[in-house]
Design a protein around this motif. Structure first.
Motif, PDB file in Angstrom:
ATOM      1  N   MET A  18       0.859  -1.182   0.000  1.00 47.49           N
ATOM      2  CA  MET A  18       0.000   0.000   0.000  1.00 47.49           C
ATOM      3  C   MET A  18       0.903   1.242   0.000  1.00 47.49           C
ATOM      4  SD  MET A  18      -2.975   0.806   2.789  1.00 47.49           S
ATOM      5  CE  MET A  18      -3.968   2.289   2.758  1.00 47.49           C
ATOM      6  N   CYS A  19       0.883   1.989  -1.097  1.00 47.41           N
ATOM      7  CA  CYS A  19       1.877   3.048  -1.334  1.00 47.41           C
ATOM      8  C   CYS A  19       1.320   4.462  -1.145  1.00 47.41           C
ATOM      9  CB  CYS A  19       2.455   2.910  -2.740  1.00 47.41           C
ATOM     10  SG  CYS A  19       3.223   1.312  -3.062  1.00 47.41           S
ATOM     11  N   SER A  20       0.295   4.613  -0.321  1.00 45.75           N
ATOM     12  CA  SER A  20      -0.341   5.927  -0.168  1.00 45.75           C
ATOM     13  C   SER A  20       0.606   6.969   0.404  1.00 45.75           C
ATOM     14  CB  SER A  20      -1.579   5.807   0.723  1.00 45.75           C
ATOM     15  OG  SER A  20      -1.253   5.175   1.951  1.00 45.75           O
ATOM     16  N   ALA A  21       1.632   6.547   1.152  1.00 45.35           N
ATOM     17  CA  ALA A  21       2.572   7.497   1.761  1.00 45.35           C
ATOM     18  C   ALA A  21       3.906   7.550   1.031  1.00 45.35           C
ATOM     19  CB  ALA A  21       2.803   7.129   3.228  1.00 45.35           C
ATOM     20  N   VAL A  22       4.010   6.849  -0.090  1.00 42.85           N
ATOM     21  CA  VAL A  22       5.270   6.808  -0.852  1.00 42.85           C
ATOM     22  C   VAL A  22       5.257   7.930  -1.884  1.00 42.85           C
ATOM     23  CG1 VAL A  22       6.739   5.448  -2.373  1.00 42.85           C
ATOM     24  CG2 VAL A  22       5.494   4.329  -0.498  1.00 42.85           C
ATOM     25  N   ASN A  23       6.150   8.905  -1.690  1.00 44.48           N
ATOM     26  CA  ASN A  23       6.204  10.051  -2.605  1.00 44.48           C
ATOM     27  C   ASN A  23       7.223   9.872  -3.717  1.00 44.48           C
ATOM     28  OD1 ASN A  23       4.262  11.632  -1.190  1.00 44.48           O
ATOM     29  ND2 ASN A  23       5.814  12.096   0.338  1.00 44.48           N
ATOM     30  N   GLU A  24       8.144   8.943  -3.534  1.00 39.13           N
ATOM     31  CA  GLU A  24       9.181   8.737  -4.555  1.00 39.13           C
ATOM     32  C   GLU A  24       9.762   7.346  -4.424  1.00 39.13           C
ATOM     33  OE1 GLU A  24      13.299  10.836  -6.235  1.00 39.13           O
ATOM     34  OE2 GLU A  24      12.257  11.674  -4.505  1.00 39.13           O
ATOM     35  N   ILE A  25      10.171   6.789  -5.558  1.00 36.03           N
ATOM     36  CA  ILE A  25      10.887   5.519  -5.595  1.00 36.03           C
ATOM     37  C   ILE A  25      12.102   5.739  -6.489  1.00 36.03           C
ATOM     38  CG2 ILE A  25      10.825   3.100  -6.319  1.00 36.03           C
ATOM     39  CD1 ILE A  25       7.833   3.088  -5.783  1.00 36.03           C
ATOM     40  N   ASP A  26      13.303   5.690  -5.907  1.00 34.96           N
ATOM     41  CA  ASP A  26      14.493   5.910  -6.741  1.00 34.96           C
ATOM     42  C   ASP A  26      14.930   4.601  -7.397  1.00 34.96           C
ATOM     43  OD1 ASP A  26      15.900   4.424  -4.873  1.00 34.96           O
ATOM     44  OD2 ASP A  26      17.296   6.027  -4.326  1.00 34.96           O
ATOM     45  N   TYR A  27      16.008   4.653  -8.180  1.00 38.07           N
ATOM     46  CA  TYR A  27      16.394   3.488  -8.980  1.00 38.07           C
ATOM     47  C   TYR A  27      16.831   2.316  -8.102  1.00 38.07           C
ATOM     48  CZ  TYR A  27      18.205   0.780 -12.857  1.00 38.07           C
ATOM     49  OH  TYR A  27      18.416  -0.211 -13.779  1.00 38.07           O
ATOM     50  N   SER A  28      17.512   2.610  -6.984  1.00 40.21           N
ATOM     51  CA  SER A  28      17.916   1.526  -6.083  1.00 40.21           C
ATOM     52  C   SER A  28      16.693   0.819  -5.513  1.00 40.21           C
ATOM     53  CB  SER A  28      18.774   2.082  -4.939  1.00 40.21           C
ATOM     54  OG  SER A  28      19.970   2.629  -5.418  1.00 40.21           O
ATOM     55  N   ALA A  29      15.679   1.600  -5.140  1.00 36.22           N
ATOM     56  CA  ALA A  29      14.448   1.009  -4.614  1.00 36.22           C
ATOM     57  C   ALA A  29      13.718   0.234  -5.703  1.00 36.22           C
ATOM     58  CB  ALA A  29      13.554   2.099  -4.044  1.00 36.22           C
ATOM     59  N   LEU A  30      13.776   0.741  -6.945  1.00 36.91           N
ATOM     60  CA  LEU A  30      13.153   0.013  -8.059  1.00 36.91           C
ATOM     61  C   LEU A  30      13.797  -1.354  -8.234  1.00 36.91           C
ATOM     62  CD1 LEU A  30      11.248  -0.080 -10.497  1.00 36.91           C
ATOM     63  CD2 LEU A  30      13.059   1.033 -11.834  1.00 36.91           C
ATOM     64  N   GLU A  31      15.108  -1.409  -8.130  1.00 37.88           N
ATOM     65  CA  GLU A  31      15.796  -2.705  -8.247  1.00 37.88           C
ATOM     66  C   GLU A  31      15.401  -3.632  -7.113  1.00 37.88           C
ATOM     67  OE1 GLU A  31      19.945  -1.579  -8.497  1.00 37.88           O
ATOM     68  OE2 GLU A  31      19.899  -1.819 -10.677  1.00 37.88           O
ATOM     69  N   SER A  32      15.233  -3.077  -5.918  1.00 38.75           N
ATOM     70  CA  SER A  32      14.787  -3.903  -4.794  1.00 38.75           C
ATOM     71  C   SER A  32      13.371  -4.429  -5.019  1.00 38.75           C
ATOM     72  CB  SER A  32      14.836  -3.101  -3.489  1.00 38.75           C
ATOM     73  OG  SER A  32      16.145  -2.969  -3.018  1.00 38.75           O
ATOM     74  N   LEU A  33      12.482  -3.590  -5.558  1.00 38.01           N
ATOM     75  CA  LEU A  33      11.125  -4.032  -5.872  1.00 38.01           C
ATOM     76  C   LEU A  33      11.143  -5.139  -6.927  1.00 38.01           C
ATOM     77  CD1 LEU A  33       9.165  -0.658  -5.939  1.00 38.01           C
ATOM     78  CD2 LEU A  33       9.057  -2.443  -4.192  1.00 38.01           C
ATOM     79  N   GLU A  34      12.046  -5.013  -7.885  1.00 35.41           N
ATOM     80  CA  GLU A  34      12.180  -6.070  -8.898  1.00 35.41           C
ATOM     81  C   GLU A  34      12.644  -7.370  -8.251  1.00 35.41           C
ATOM     82  OE1 GLU A  34      14.898  -4.230 -11.565  1.00 35.41           O
ATOM     83  OE2 GLU A  34      13.332  -3.251 -12.758  1.00 35.41           O
ATOM     84  N   MET A  35      13.587  -7.241  -7.306  1.00 34.20           N
ATOM     85  CA  MET A  35      14.087  -8.425  -6.609  1.00 34.20           C
ATOM     86  C   MET A  35      12.983  -9.055  -5.754  1.00 34.20           C
ATOM     87  SD  MET A  35      16.562 -10.488  -6.039  1.00 34.20           S
ATOM     88  CE  MET A  35      17.975  -9.586  -6.712  1.00 34.20           C
ATOM     89  N   ILE A  36      12.198  -8.220  -5.063  1.00 36.16           N
ATOM     90  CA  ILE A  36      11.080  -8.732  -4.256  1.00 36.16           C
ATOM     91  C   ILE A  36      10.093  -9.477  -5.151  1.00 36.16           C
ATOM     92  CG2 ILE A  36       9.069  -8.023  -2.889  1.00 36.16           C
ATOM     93  CD1 ILE A  36      10.794  -5.675  -1.862  1.00 36.16           C
ATOM     94  N   ASN A  37       9.784  -8.900  -6.295  1.00 36.35           N
ATOM     95  CA  ASN A  37       8.848  -9.523  -7.234  1.00 36.35           C
ATOM     96  C   ASN A  37       9.344 -10.899  -7.662  1.00 36.35           C
ATOM     97  OD1 ASN A  37       6.475  -9.406  -8.989  1.00 36.35           O
ATOM     98  ND2 ASN A  37       7.939  -9.214 -10.675  1.00 36.35           N
ATOM     99  N   GLN A  38      10.622 -10.991  -8.015  1.00 37.38           N
ATOM    100  CA  GLN A  38      11.187 -12.270  -8.464  1.00 37.38           C
ATOM    101  C   GLN A  38      11.212 -13.305  -7.341  1.00 37.38           C
ATOM    102  OE1 GLN A  38      11.890 -13.057 -11.609  1.00 37.38           O
ATOM    103  NE2 GLN A  38      11.123 -10.993 -12.136  1.00 37.38           N
ATOM    104  N   ARG A  39      11.567 -12.858  -6.138  1.00 40.32           N
ATOM    105  CA  ARG A  39      11.621 -13.792  -5.012  1.00 40.32           C
ATOM    106  C   ARG A  39      10.223 -14.318  -4.679  1.00 40.32           C
ATOM    107  NH1 ARG A  39      16.275 -13.100  -1.773  1.00 40.32           N
ATOM    108  NH2 ARG A  39      15.419 -14.745  -0.436  1.00 40.32           N
ATOM    109  N   LEU A  40       9.215 -13.443  -4.748  1.00 39.48           N
ATOM    110  CA  LEU A  40       7.859 -13.879  -4.445  1.00 39.48           C
ATOM    111  C   LEU A  40       7.324 -14.820  -5.521  1.00 39.48           C
ATOM    112  CD1 LEU A  40       6.141 -10.669  -2.993  1.00 39.48           C
ATOM    113  CD2 LEU A  40       7.234 -12.561  -1.784  1.00 39.48           C
TER     114      LEU A  40
END
Length: 572
Positions: free
Chosen positions: A502-524
């Protein structure tokens, strides 16, 4: 609406509507502040290790330049206690006090500070001050106040005292206690006691005697002048200078001279870091005072233009025999309370100080340094706020640790170490808190479409669905934290089939965080669990759409968390 030129020259904005009533208010405020500044300027110059006239010089051109370029209507710029102490510490490492090299270093320090502030203002870097923790700054100012008061005890006792740390100063005082000068001690203690009484009780006493409020205020603000006049007459009349009472001595009877800072490369290199620290601390203190006073009248302060105004003021000090300056808390409050309506009050104050520099300096020949020391002690002890330790202990142990460390390092290692530690601790504290964002597992509040923390509220959950509300922007500092948190949550729980961020309080996602989200997606995906997003803000979605991430996302992006709940809950 102000014109583009007035944005950089605020004088064109407030000067356009200047009236006779405003003139009267500014003149009254200028008279009160001038009376206050004469002894204070002399005292702060001595604190900086400079000739007393340097304090008056530093209060003339800088005030006028700030009036032209600054945005605060009531900020009074000039020498202040903390910056004076930092100046003494900085130039004491490159030149011997009392020499021409020491004075030249002070001019160079002011020029460097002015150039740094002006550059920051032109590049609109005022936001950098937000990275300094206010509790840490309060801790530094508290420790500096204690150091300053301790350093002035030597003048009150009539003995020599030196040192840049509290331990060094106390050791020096103890070793010289046998040389206490009795007349100096009596003058110093009496002046200190009188000034404390003036600050706390004189106005109330005058009001009880039915003296008008304005007159009572003026008399109270003139208290230090009374102490100066009486002790000067005592020293002159009783010949106490022959008894060992140290006095100010001869002060040049002239307007500020035209001076030039040194351009020696080695000196510039040695003073650059101290100038940067003075600039940062001075700006934070000044803009805090300006914003507080502006809020009273619903006026606006532009931090970037304040950098320009303070930069111009410091450059003015460098070329007129002064030293680094900033907006002072006490004098600004007095200026505001006295009715100052525009920065012209500061310009009138400069005129008053110029008159004093020309006509009144012979009168301070017999002024005892003990009286100036008493003035400093009374002024700086109002800055000491040890209560900040109790407040931060109750509210945040991390903030408490940072404040305590700043105070101890300033007292134990000196001002430069303390302010450097304060800057580093402020940044470290920010990064530490950012690296551990608050992430709450949430559930549906029965009978509503709202989602709340499962640990704080009675909510409905589904064993196959985990919803995590991320309460901070995601960037390189905290990206790995979220990754570890999700994997730890799912470890051993084979019932989970869907995870929603739930990203209602997320104002920005930088490239490092994007890579982490990609890693989370793959692991899940490897765990046969789908990852979904909900309530993603428009600017964040604009960043994600050009990337490959949304195409590779195993789940969906939902407009609202309730939509995600209905869709994923009904599917199970």
């Amino acid at each position: 609406m102000a014109s583009p030129i007035a944005r950089y020259l605020p004088v064109l904005d407030w000067g356009r509507d200047y009236s006779r009533e405003t003139l009267v208010n500014d003149l009254v405020a200028a008279v009160i502040v001038t009376i206050m500044l004469i002894p204070q300027s002399l005292a702060y110059a001595l604190l900086a290790g400079l000739p007393p006239e340097a304090g008056i010089y530093a209060s003339i051109a800088p005030i006028v330049l700030y009036a032209i370029f600054g945005t605060s209507r009531v900020l009074a710029v000039g020498p202040v206690a903390v910056v004076s102490l930092m100046t003494a510490t900085a130039i004491g490492q490159v030149a011997e006090q009392g020499t021409a090299g020491y004075i030249a270093a002070a001019l160079t320090l002011a020029a460097l500070s002015g150039a740094i502030l002006l550059t920051m203002g032109l590049f609109r870097l005022g936001f950098l001050a937000n990275f300094l923790s206010h509790p840490v700054i309060a801790g530094f100012i508290t420790a500096s106040g204690i150091l300053i008061a301790a350093s002035q005890l030597g003048h009150v006792l009539g003995i020599s005292a030196s040192g840049h740390t509290l331990i060094e100063i106390v050791r020096s005082l103890v070793s010289n206690l046998g040389q206490v000068n009795l007349p100096t001690l009596l003058i110093g203690v009496a002046a200190t006691a009188f000034l404390f009484w003036v600050r706390k009780h004189l106005k109330r006493t005058l009001l009880a005697l039915r003296v008008g409020g304005t007159l009572a205020d003026v008399i109270t603000k003139a208290g230090p002048v009374g102490a100066v006049a009486v002790t000067t007459l005592l020293v002159w009349g009783l010949g106490l200078d022959a008894e060992g009472v140290k006095t100010v001595g001869a002060v040049p009877q002239s307007l500020p001279p035209l001076t030039f800072p040194s351009l020696d490369a080695d000196l510039l290199q040695m003073l650059f870091v101290p100038a940067l620290l003075i600039s940062v601390i001075g700006f934070v203190e000044s803009v805090s005072v300006a914003q507080t006073l502006a809020a009273r009248k619903r006026q606006r302060i532009d931090p970037n233009q304040e950098l320009v105004g303070l930069g111009a003021a410091n450059l003015g000090a460098a070329f007129t025999g002064g030293y680094p300056v900033t907006g002072g808390f006490a004098r600004s409050v007095v200026n505001a309370d006295a009715g100052a309506a525009t920065p012209a009050a500061g310009a009138f104050t400069a005129v008053g100080l110029a008159i004093a520099a020309v006509a009144l300096t012979p009168l301070v020949f017999f002024l005892p340094k003990a009286t100036l020391a008493a003035t400093i002690i009374v002024a700086v002890l109002s800055l000491v706020d040890l209560g900040i330790l109790r407040k931060t202990w109750r509210y945040s142990r991390a903030d408490f640790s940072a404040v305590l460390a700043t105070i101890l390092l300033t007292l134990g290692l000196g001002v430069e170490a303390g302010v450097s530690a304060g800057v580093i601790l402020s940044l470290a504290l920010h990064l530490y808190k950012s690296s551990r964002p608050h992430v709450a597992e949430v559930g549906l509040v029965p009978g509503s479409q709202h989602f709340r923390n499962i640990l704080r509220h009675k909510v409905t959950t589904d064993p196959s669905l985990v919803t995590l509300r991320v309460d901070e922007s995601l960037f390189f500092v905290n990206a790995r934290f979220l990754e570890d948190l999700i994997l730890n949550r799912l470890s051993g729980d084979t019932r989970v089939r869907n995870v929603v961020l739930m990203c209602s309080a997320v104002n920005e996602i930088d490239y490092s965080a994007l890579e982490s989200l990609e890693m989370i997606n793959q692991r899940l995906i490897s765990m046969d669990v789908k990852l979904h997003l909900s309530e993603v803000k428009g600017p964040v979605m604009d960043r994600l759409q050009p990337s490959q991430y949304l195409d590779d996302l195993s789940g969906e992006v939902f407009l609202s968390q309730y939509d995600a709940w209905r869709s994923l809950k009904s599917a199970n």
